[in-house]
Design a protein around this motif. Structure first.
Motif, short mmCIF file in Angstrom:
data_model
loop_
_atom_site.label_atom_id
_atom_site.label_comp_id
_atom_site.label_asym_id
_atom_site.label_seq_id
_atom_site.Cartn_x
_atom_site.Cartn_y
_atom_site.Cartn_z
N VAL A 1 -7.41 0.13 2.72
CA VAL A 1 -6.74 1.22 3.42
C VAL A 1 -5.77 0.67 4.45
CG1 VAL A 1 -8.66 2.82 3.06
CG2 VAL A 1 -8.56 1.46 5.15
N PHE B 1 1.21 4.58 7.37
CA PHE B 1 1.73 5.27 6.19
C PHE B 1 2.79 6.27 6.56
CE2 PHE B 1 -2.15 7.39 7.51
CZ PHE B 1 -1.83 8.74 7.53
N GLU C 1 -3.35 14.37 -2.63
CA GLU C 1 -3.31 13.04 -2.04
C GLU C 1 -4.67 12.75 -1.44
OE1 GLU C 1 -0.01 11.74 0.32
OE2 GLU C 1 1.17 13.44 -0.39
N ALA D 1 -3.53 2.11 8.12
CA ALA D 1 -3.27 3.17 9.09
C ALA D 1 -1.77 3.38 9.24
CB ALA D 1 -3.89 2.83 10.44
N TYR E 1 -6.82 10.66 1.50
CA TYR E 1 -6.83 9.91 2.75
C TYR E 1 -8.28 9.62 3.12
CZ TYR E 1 -1.98 11.25 3.25
OH TYR E 1 -0.63 11.42 3.04
N VAL E 2 -8.49 8.56 3.83
CA VAL E 2 -9.80 8.20 4.35
C VAL E 2 -9.73 8.43 5.85
CG1 VAL E 2 -11.44 6.32 4.65
CG2 VAL E 2 -10.09 6.47 2.55
N THR E 3 -10.77 9.01 6.44
CA THR E 3 -10.77 9.23 7.88
C THR E 3 -12.00 8.60 8.51
OG1 THR E 3 -11.92 11.35 7.69
CG2 THR E 3 -9.51 11.41 7.67
N PRO F 1 -6.77 8.68 10.63
CA PRO F 1 -6.54 8.73 9.19
C PRO F 1 -6.08 7.39 8.63
CG PRO F 1 -4.63 9.61 10.32
CD PRO F 1 -5.64 9.22 11.38
N PHE F 2 -6.44 7.13 7.38
CA PHE F 2 -6.01 5.95 6.65
C PHE F 2 -5.55 6.38 5.27
CE2 PHE F 2 -9.25 4.59 9.61
CZ PHE F 2 -8.69 3.47 10.19
N GLU F 3 -4.59 5.65 4.72
CA GLU F 3 -4.12 5.89 3.36
C GLU F 3 -4.66 4.77 2.48
OE1 GLU F 3 0.01 7.19 1.49
OE2 GLU F 3 0.09 5.20 2.39
N ASN G 1 -4.38 2.06 -0.20
CA ASN G 1 -3.27 1.32 -0.81
C ASN G 1 -3.72 0.33 -1.87
OD1 ASN G 1 -4.29 -0.63 0.88
ND2 ASN G 1 -2.37 -1.12 1.87
#
Length: 80
Positions: free
Chosen positions: A76, A80, A18, A78, A20-22, A37-39, A41
């Motif tokens: 992204v 999720f 997976e 936040a 994620y962006v941080t 953290p960011f997912e 999308n």
């Protein structure tokens, strides 16, 4: 970073991971945490204009086709 540079970096990883962006930016991180953290999308291309506000913070705004420059945008969340 260019799309091809991102692809090259991602190709070195297990393709089933997976992503994620941080961010460690103090304007983004929630108080009491070191990293936010960011997912991802969404990924798309848009014509944009980049600039900085009066406090020198980066801004991005949509531009009409043929104006600005085309960029890849990774959206992204936040939540999720």
């Amino acid at each position: 970073m260019k799309v091809k540079e991102l692809i090259e970096k991602l190709q070195k990883l297990d393709s089933n991971l997976e992503v994620y962006v941080t961010s460690e930016d103090p304007d983004v991180v929630v108080p009491g945490y070191l990293v936010r953290p960011f997912e991802i999308n969404g990924v798309s291309a848009f014509n944009v204009v980049t600039s900085r506000d009066e406090m020198r913070r980066p801004e991005i705004s949509a531009a009409a086709e043929g104006e600005g420059r085309e960029c890849a945008i990774i959206e992204v969340t936040a939540d999720f």
